[in-house]
Write a protein that holds these residues in place. Structure first.
Motif, PDB file in Angstrom:
ATOM      1  N   LEU A   1       0.811  -1.222   0.000  1.00 24.33           N
ATOM      2  CA  LEU A   1       0.000   0.000   0.000  1.00 24.33           C
ATOM      3  C   LEU A   1       0.845   1.274   0.000  1.00 24.33           C
ATOM      4  CD1 LEU A   1      -2.891  -0.951   2.469  1.00 24.33           C
ATOM      5  CD2 LEU A   1      -2.847  -1.054  -0.025  1.00 24.33           C
ATOM      6  N   ALA A   2       2.171   1.126   0.009  1.00 22.13           N
ATOM      7  CA  ALA A   2       3.029   2.317   0.077  1.00 22.13           C
ATOM      8  C   ALA A   2       2.746   3.245  -1.102  1.00 22.13           C
ATOM      9  CB  ALA A   2       4.491   1.893   0.099  1.00 22.13           C
ATOM     10  N   GLY A   3       2.344   4.465  -0.812  1.00 19.36           N
ATOM     11  CA  GLY A   3       2.080   5.459  -1.850  1.00 19.36           C
ATOM     12  C   GLY A   3       0.808   5.204  -2.644  1.00 19.36           C
ATOM     13  N   GLN A   4       0.045   4.186  -2.259  1.00 15.12           N
ATOM     14  CA  GLN A   4      -1.168   3.790  -2.999  1.00 15.12           C
ATOM     15  C   GLN A   4      -2.382   4.551  -2.451  1.00 15.12           C
ATOM     16  OE1 GLN A   4      -1.449   0.728  -5.211  1.00 15.12           O
ATOM     17  NE2 GLN A   4      -3.424   1.716  -5.613  1.00 15.12           N
ATOM     18  N   THR A   5      -3.302   4.928  -3.333  1.00 15.48           N
ATOM     19  CA  THR A   5      -4.543   5.540  -2.848  1.00 15.48           C
ATOM     20  C   THR A   5      -5.555   4.447  -2.534  1.00 15.48           C
ATOM     21  OG1 THR A   5      -4.171   7.506  -4.182  1.00 15.48           O
ATOM     22  CG2 THR A   5      -6.414   7.149  -3.400  1.00 15.48           C
ATOM     23  N   VAL A   6      -6.089   4.510  -1.317  1.00 13.72           N
ATOM     24  CA  VAL A   6      -7.093   3.535  -0.888  1.00 13.72           C
ATOM     25  C   VAL A   6      -8.392   4.276  -0.578  1.00 13.72           C
ATOM     26  CG1 VAL A   6      -7.761   1.944   0.972  1.00 13.72           C
ATOM     27  CG2 VAL A   6      -5.431   1.883   0.057  1.00 13.72           C
ATOM     28  N   ILE A   7      -9.497   3.749  -1.111  1.00 13.71           N
ATOM     29  CA  ILE A   7     -10.804   4.276  -0.721  1.00 13.71           C
ATOM     30  C   ILE A   7     -11.375   3.333   0.323  1.00 13.71           C
ATOM     31  CG2 ILE A   7     -13.151   4.824  -1.471  1.00 13.71           C
ATOM     32  CD1 ILE A   7     -12.099   5.546  -4.202  1.00 13.71           C
ATOM     33  N   GLU A   8     -11.746   3.884   1.479  1.00  8.53           N
ATOM     34  CA  GLU A   8     -12.360   3.076   2.535  1.00  8.53           C
ATOM     35  C   GLU A   8     -13.794   3.552   2.755  1.00  8.53           C
ATOM     36  OE1 GLU A   8     -10.827   3.475   6.557  1.00  8.53           O
ATOM     37  OE2 GLU A   8     -12.002   1.740   7.230  1.00  8.53           O
ATOM     38  N   VAL A   9     -14.729   2.610   2.770  1.00  6.18           N
ATOM     39  CA  VAL A   9     -16.115   2.959   3.081  1.00  6.18           C
ATOM     40  C   VAL A   9     -16.354   2.634   4.545  1.00  6.18           C
ATOM     41  CG1 VAL A   9     -18.538   2.378   2.658  1.00  6.18           C
ATOM     42  CG2 VAL A   9     -16.942   2.528   0.740  1.00  6.18           C
ATOM     43  N   GLY A  10     -16.869   3.602   5.289  1.00  6.30           N
ATOM     44  CA  GLY A  10     -17.224   3.367   6.686  1.00  6.30           C
ATOM     45  C   GLY A  10     -16.040   3.200   7.611  1.00  6.30           C
ATOM     46  N   PRO A  11     -15.209   4.231   7.755  1.00  6.53           N
ATOM     47  CA  PRO A  11     -14.059   4.113   8.670  1.00  6.53           C
ATOM     48  C   PRO A  11     -14.460   4.045  10.142  1.00  6.53           C
ATOM     49  CG  PRO A  11     -14.268   6.359   7.850  1.00  6.53           C
ATOM     50  CD  PRO A  11     -15.250   5.532   7.077  1.00  6.53           C
ATOM     51  N   GLY A  12     -15.659   4.550  10.478  1.00  2.31           N
ATOM     52  CA  GLY A  12     -16.075   4.547  11.890  1.00  2.31           C
ATOM     53  C   GLY A  12     -15.059   5.289  12.740  1.00  2.31           C
TER      54      GLY A  12
ATOM     55  N   ILE B   1      -8.820   7.804   1.278  1.00  2.00           N
ATOM     56  CA  ILE B   1     -10.029   8.627   1.137  1.00  2.00           C
ATOM     57  C   ILE B   1     -11.137   7.819   1.808  1.00  2.00           C
ATOM     58  CG2 ILE B   1     -11.642   9.729  -0.451  1.00  2.00           C
ATOM     59  CD1 ILE B   1      -9.445   9.584  -2.615  1.00  2.00           C
ATOM     60  N   ALA B   2     -11.701   8.354   2.892  1.00  2.00           N
ATOM     61  CA  ALA B   2     -12.662   7.568   3.681  1.00  2.00           C
ATOM     62  C   ALA B   2     -14.028   8.246   3.684  1.00  2.00           C
ATOM     63  CB  ALA B   2     -12.140   7.425   5.105  1.00  2.00           C
TER      64      ALA B   2
ATOM     65  N   TYR C   1      -1.498  12.097  10.561  1.00  2.00           N
ATOM     66  CA  TYR C   1      -0.918  11.735   9.251  1.00  2.00           C
ATOM     67  C   TYR C   1      -1.191  12.878   8.274  1.00  2.00           C
ATOM     68  CZ  TYR C   1      -0.509   6.810  10.724  1.00  2.00           C
ATOM     69  OH  TYR C   1      -0.179   5.639  11.355  1.00  2.00           O
ATOM     70  N   PRO C   2      -0.498  14.023   8.425  1.00  2.00           N
ATOM     71  CA  PRO C   2      -0.856  15.199   7.619  1.00  2.00           C
ATOM     72  C   PRO C   2      -0.882  14.909   6.118  1.00  2.00           C
ATOM     73  CG  PRO C   2       0.824  15.744   9.258  1.00  2.00           C
ATOM     74  CD  PRO C   2       0.666  14.244   9.274  1.00  2.00           C
ATOM     75  N   GLY C   3      -2.004  15.271   5.502  1.00  2.00           N
ATOM     76  CA  GLY C   3      -2.136  15.142   4.046  1.00  2.00           C
ATOM     77  C   GLY C   3      -2.453  13.736   3.552  1.00  2.00           C
ATOM     78  N   ALA C   4      -2.478  12.744   4.461  1.00  2.00           N
ATOM     79  CA  ALA C   4      -2.657  11.364   3.981  1.00  2.00           C
ATOM     80  C   ALA C   4      -4.088  10.843   4.135  1.00  2.00           C
ATOM     81  CB  ALA C   4      -1.698  10.431   4.712  1.00  2.00           C
ATOM     82  N   LEU C   5      -4.908  11.541   4.915  1.00  2.00           N
ATOM     83  CA  LEU C   5      -6.291  11.064   5.110  1.00  2.00           C
ATOM     84  C   LEU C   5      -7.278  12.175   4.768  1.00  2.00           C
ATOM     85  CD1 LEU C   5      -8.533   9.153   6.115  1.00  2.00           C
ATOM     86  CD2 LEU C   5      -8.083   9.964   8.448  1.00  2.00           C
ATOM     87  N   LYS C   6      -8.162  11.842   3.801  1.00  2.00           N
ATOM     88  CA  LYS C   6      -9.233  12.778   3.452  1.00  2.00           C
ATOM     89  C   LYS C   6     -10.548  12.102   3.833  1.00  2.00           C
ATOM     90  CE  LYS C   6     -11.153  15.116  -0.550  1.00  2.00           C
ATOM     91  NZ  LYS C   6     -11.181  15.171  -1.995  1.00  2.00           N
ATOM     92  N   VAL C   7     -11.338  12.766   4.652  1.00  2.00           N
ATOM     93  CA  VAL C   7     -12.609  12.170   5.074  1.00  2.00           C
ATOM     94  C   VAL C   7     -13.747  12.853   4.327  1.00  2.00           C
ATOM     95  CG1 VAL C   7     -14.153  11.728   7.021  1.00  2.00           C
ATOM     96  CG2 VAL C   7     -11.669  11.639   7.346  1.00  2.00           C
TER      97      VAL C   7
END
Ligand code: SAM
Length: 273
Positions: free
Chosen positions: A45-56, A72-73, A91-97
């Motif tokens: 997952l290094a440098g990979q964009t992951v979309i997560e549904v329902g991070p809770g 991107i959650a 995690y600055p800049g790494a998580l967009k909710v």
């Protein structure tokens, strides 16, 4: 074990008053070994964009971030947003909710041309609907490189089911047609808070680059009609789509039932429509 020096999830839940809501399919994972194991199923997952549904409260999100992903959650429960903001700050800049309902999200647009992986412990009440949307994506190959998803075991079995088995139905046809799908491991009820009634399973699906040529929406309609009345003979269940005449056109015995048809036969039916 700590993966990120953030506070333990149980403390996060208490501090933000995140009592699980059944109506939102909330069964949270607190075990960091387990969330890391789920994240690893999605590959490097290094440098990979992951979309997560329902991070809770963010248990799986933290595992994805710790493995180097940009996440991107999409979360519907506004109560979780403050807890997720704490993770974003870590995690600055790494998580967009993205607050809102995943069923209303245009995932292709969200991916914005970059290759993404989807990883989620899905809310059970919308999980299959989301999966079907991803399987019927156009164009194909789709916007995602893989799907790594937690389902109830019974749903996971339907996704990987083959013709002739009780679990074989619409999900098995659509998933088998367009992806290589595998159950990677089971998760017992006691791993979740609150524990669900049944065992869960992680399913990993990788899109086939060249599935049999067929219009996705038409295959969606044929499988819906055929398995909507799975105990009936096909000449009856797919009557609104052409019934006996359509079946004869592709050389399928009209007295057969949906669960006996191979994926190739469903594709032939859809192409004849
Ligand atoms: N990822 C967390 C974990 O593994 O502990 C929570 C998983 S919980 C099974 C499902 C999550 O999906 C909950 O946080 C719930 O609020 C959220 N959810 C439910 N319906 C949703 C929807 N339609 N769109 C986005 N999120 C949703």
């Amino acid at each position: 074990m700590s993966i990120d020096s953030l506070p333990p999830l149980r403390e996060v839940i208490e501090r933000h008053g995140l009592m699980a809501k059944k109506s939102l399919g909330q069964n949270f994972l607190f075990d960091l070994n387990l969330t890391a194991k789920i994240a690893r199923q999605a590959g490097d997952l290094a440098g990979q964009t992951v979309i997560e549904v329902g991070p809770g409260p963010g248990g799986l999100t933290r595992a994805l971030l710790a493995q180097g992903a940009n996440v991107i959650a999409i979360e519907r429960d506004e109560r979780c947003l403050a807890a997720l903001q704490e993770i974003a700050d870590h995690y600055p800049g790494a998580l967009k909710v993205i607050p809102g309902d995943a069923l209303e999200v245009d995932f292709t647009q969200l991916a914005n041309g970059s290759e993404v992986k989807i990883v989620a412990n899905l809310p059970y009440n919308v999980g299959t609907q989301l999966l079907i949307g991803w399987l019927l994506s156009e164009p194909w190959p789709p916007f995602y490189a893989s799907l790594t998803l937690m389902f109830q075991r019974e749903v996971a079995e339907r996704i990987v089911a083959r013709p002739g088995s009780d679990a074989y139905g619409r999900l098995g046809v659509l998933a088998g047609w367009r992806t290589d799908a595998k159950i990677t491991f089971d998760v017992p009820p006691q791993a979740f808070t609150p524990p669900p009634k049944v065992t869960s399973s992680v399913v990993h699906l990788v899109p086939r680059q060249s599935p049999l040529a067929c219009d996705a929406a038409t295959l969606g309609r044929v499988t819906q009609a055929a398995f909507g009345q799975r105990r009936k003979m096909l000449r009856q269940s797919i009557k609104p789509l052409g019934g006996e005449a359509l079946l004869q056109k592709v050389g399928i015995d009209p007295t057969r039932r949906a669960e006996t048809l191979s994926i190739e036969e469903f594709v032939a039916l859809a192409n004849a429509l």
